[in-house]
Scaffold this motif. Structure first.
Motif, mmCIF file in Angstrom:
data_model
loop_
_atom_site.group_PDB
_atom_site.id
_atom_site.type_symbol
_atom_site.label_atom_id
_atom_site.label_comp_id
_atom_site.label_asym_id
_atom_site.label_seq_id
_atom_site.Cartn_x
_atom_site.Cartn_y
_atom_site.Cartn_z
ATOM 1 N N LEU A 285 38.754 39.350 38.067
ATOM 2 C CA LEU A 285 38.813 37.951 37.621
ATOM 3 C C LEU A 285 40.236 37.415 37.664
ATOM 4 N N LEU A 286 41.188 38.258 37.308
ATOM 5 C CA LEU A 286 42.589 37.832 37.377
ATOM 6 C C LEU A 286 42.963 37.486 38.812
ATOM 7 N N GLY A 287 42.472 38.283 39.759
ATOM 8 C CA GLY A 287 42.726 37.990 41.161
ATOM 9 C C GLY A 287 42.061 36.700 41.615
ATOM 10 N N VAL A 288 40.943 36.336 40.982
ATOM 11 C CA VAL A 288 40.215 35.108 41.331
ATOM 12 C C VAL A 288 41.025 33.861 40.972
ATOM 13 N N VAL A 289 41.780 33.944 39.887
ATOM 14 C CA VAL A 289 42.496 32.772 39.359
ATOM 15 C C VAL A 289 43.431 32.162 40.398
ATOM 16 N N PHE A 290 44.155 32.979 41.127
ATOM 17 C CA PHE A 290 45.191 32.480 42.040
ATOM 18 C C PHE A 290 44.635 31.620 43.171
ATOM 19 N N PRO A 291 43.633 32.085 43.922
ATOM 20 C CA PRO A 291 43.155 31.247 45.029
ATOM 21 C C PRO A 291 42.259 30.090 44.598
ATOM 22 N N VAL A 292 41.660 30.150 43.402
ATOM 23 C CA VAL A 292 40.691 29.131 42.990
ATOM 24 C C VAL A 292 41.340 27.948 42.277
ATOM 25 N N THR A 293 42.351 28.192 41.463
ATOM 26 C CA THR A 293 42.952 27.154 40.612
ATOM 27 C C THR A 293 43.347 25.876 41.361
ATOM 28 N N PRO A 294 44.006 25.945 42.539
ATOM 29 C CA PRO A 294 44.431 24.706 43.214
ATOM 30 C C PRO A 294 43.286 23.737 43.518
ATOM 31 N N TYR A 295 42.055 24.222 43.644
ATOM 32 C CA TYR A 295 40.935 23.349 44.005
ATOM 33 C C TYR A 295 40.509 22.433 42.852
ATOM 34 N N PHE A 296 40.952 22.726 41.632
ATOM 35 C CA PHE A 296 40.656 21.856 40.502
ATOM 36 C C PHE A 296 41.781 20.851 40.258
ATOM 37 N N LEU A 297 42.863 20.960 41.043
ATOM 38 C CA LEU A 297 44.022 20.089 40.836
ATOM 39 C C LEU A 297 44.324 19.189 42.029
ATOM 40 N N ALA A 298 43.912 19.576 43.218
ATOM 41 C CA ALA A 298 44.248 18.825 44.423
ATOM 42 C C ALA A 298 43.224 17.734 44.712
ATOM 43 N N SER A 299 43.636 16.759 45.526
ATOM 44 C CA SER A 299 42.751 15.635 45.864
ATOM 45 C C SER A 299 41.809 15.955 47.020
ATOM 46 N N ASN A 300 42.162 16.953 47.833
ATOM 47 C CA ASN A 300 41.273 17.359 48.923
ATOM 48 C C ASN A 300 41.401 18.864 49.151
ATOM 49 N N SER A 301 40.418 19.412 49.838
ATOM 50 C CA SER A 301 40.345 20.863 49.985
ATOM 51 C C SER A 301 41.448 21.440 50.862
#
Length: 365
Positions: A285-301
Motif C-alpha cells: 500500500l505504501l508503494g501504491v501511494v506514490f504513483p496514485v496520488t498525482p491523479y487526485f491533484l492534477a487537471s488531466n491524466s
C-alpha cells in the motif's frame, strides 16, 4: 604483481576502510550495549583489514588511494537505522560481507603464487573474520525479524511497479479524467495489497504446518525406530557432500540425541505468518501511494502521469540506493536496474492502454 591484482587491492583497502568507519558510526548511534560493543569490535577488525591492504600496497611501492566516506552513505545508513532498526542494517551489511568473502577467496586462489607465505596466512585470517561477521548478522536477523524487513522492501517495490503500470495504462484510456484513473488505481492497489498479504499468510503458514507435520512424524519415527531416523540423517549428510564414513560416524554419535537429529534434518523456522502478511500488505500500500496520488491533484491524466512517473521513479531510486549503500552493490547499477524495470513496465502498460483504446473505443474524453 599484475596491475589487476594491484587494482583489486586498492579497491579492497577502500572497502575495508569504509566498513570500519561505518561500523564505528553504527556503534556511536547504538543504544543497545551488546550490539554497540559488537559494532565496535567489527570496526576494529575492519580497520585491521584495511591496514593489511595498505601495507600490501606499500610493500609493492604502490600508493594507497585516499579513503573517504560520503555524506550520502552516512545519511542512508542513519536513516535506515532509525526507520527500520539495527536488524535491517545487519541484514544488508551481510550481503556486503558475503561479497567480500567471495572476492578475497578468489584473490587468494588466483594470486597465491604472487603472495608471501605471511600474506597468504593473513588473508586466510581476514576471510575467517568475514565469515565470523556473518554469524553476528544471522543472530541479529533473528532478534529483529529481518526476514520481514525484506518482505517490506519487496512489497513496496511490487506496489510501486504494478500500480505505476496500472495508472499509466489507464492514463492512455482516460486522458481527461484523472480522478477515474486515481480511484481505479486505489481499487487495484487495495486489491493487490490484500492479495499479497493473503498470499504471504497462506504461504508462510503452509510452510510452517508442513514442517510441523514432518517434525511430528520424525518424533514418532524416532520413538518407534531410532535406527531409521539415524539412517535418514546419514543420507542427508552424505547428500551434503560429507564422505560416507564420516557421515556414518556423526550419525552414530547423534543417535542418542533426538533433538539434535531433528534440528539437523528439519531446521525450525521462526517466521510468523501474521507479521509477514502485515509487512507485505502495508508496504505494498505504501508503494501504491506514490504513483496514485498525482491523479487526485492534477487537471488531466497526462499531467498526473508525469508526476506519477517522477514520484515512483524517485521512490524506486531511494530504495535501490539504500540497499546498494549497505550491501556493496554498485549504486548506479542497482538504481538503473530498479528504475529501468519499473519505468519499462509503465511504458509497456501505456502502449497496451492505447491499444485497448483503439480496439474498443473506450476513451473518456
Amino acid at each position: 604483481m599484475s596491475s589487476e591484482a594491484i587494482k583489486l587491492a586498492k579497491r579492497f583497502y577502500l572497502d575495508e576502510w569504509t566498513d570500519a568507519m561505518l561500523y564505528k558510526k553504527l556503534a556511536e548511534w547504538e543504544r543497545n550495549e551488546k550490539i554497540r560493543k559488537e559494532f565496535e569490535r567489527l570496526a576494529e577488525l575492519e580497520a585491521w583489514h584495511a591496514e593489511f591492504w595498505k601495507s600490501f600496497l606499500e610493500k609493492r611501492n604502490e600508493k594507497p588511494p585516499k579513503p573517504g566516506i560520503s555524506r550520502l552513505t552516512l545519511w542512508g545508513v542513519k536513516l535506515l537505522r532509525k526507520v527500520l532498526g539495527p536488524g535491517s542494517v545487519a541484514s544488508l551489511l551481510e550481503m556486503g560481507e558475503n561479497s567480500a568473502i567471495e572476492k578475497y577467496f578468489r584473490f587468494l586462489t588466483e594470486y597465491s603464487t604472487e603472495l608471501s607465505a605471511e600474506e597468504r596466512e593473513t588473508l586466510r585470517r581476514v576471510i575467517l573474520d568475514e565469515i565470523e561477521h556473518e554469524k553476528f548478522f544471522r543472530e541479529e536477523e533473528k532478534a529483529f525479524h529481518v526476514e520481514n524487513i525484506r518482505d517490506l522492501v519487496l512489497g513496496m517495490n511490487d506496489g510501486l511497479v504494478e500500480l505505476l503500470g496500472a495508472v499509466t495504462g489507464l492514463s492512455a484510456v482516460y486522458p481527461n479524467n484523472p480522478q477515474i484513473v486515481g480511484v481505479s488505481g486505489l481499487v487495484v492497489g487495495v486489491a493487490g495489497a490484500l492479495s499479497m498479504a493473503i498470499g504471504t499468510f497462506v504461504s508462510v503458514r503452509s510452510q510452517r504446518q508442513v514442517k510441523e507435520s514432518i517434525r511430528s512424524r520424525m518424533e514418532v519415527l524416532f520413538e518407534v525406530s531410532p535406527e531409521k531416523t539415524v539412517e535418514e540423517l546419514k543420507e542427508k549428510l552424505t547428500e551434503g557432500g560429507l564422505p560416507e564414513e564420516i557421515a556414518e560416524e556423526i550419525a552414530e554419535k547423534l543417535k542418542t540425541n533426538p533433538d539434535a537429529v531433528k534440528r539437523l534434518l528439519l531446521p525450525e523456522t521462526e517466521e510468523n505468518e501474521v507479521r509477514a502478511s502485515l509487512y507485505t500488505g502495508l508496504s505494498y500500500l505504501l508503494g501504491v501511494v506514490f504513483p496514485v496520488t498525482p491523479y487526485f491533484l492534477a487537471s488531466n491524466s497526462l499531467t498526473a502521469l508525469v508526476f506519477s512517473v517522477l514520484l515512483a521513479g524517485s521512490a524506486l531510486a531511494i530504495v535501490a540506493t539504500l540497499i546498494s549503500l549497505l550491501s556493496g552493490i554498485s549504486v548506479r547499477k542497482k538504481v538503473a536496474e530498479m528504475v529501468a524495470t519499473g519505468l519499462g513496465a509503465a511504458f509497456l502498460s501505456y502502449l497496451f492502454g492505447r491499444l485497448m483504446e483503439a480496439v474498443f473505443h473506450v476513451s473518456a474524453l
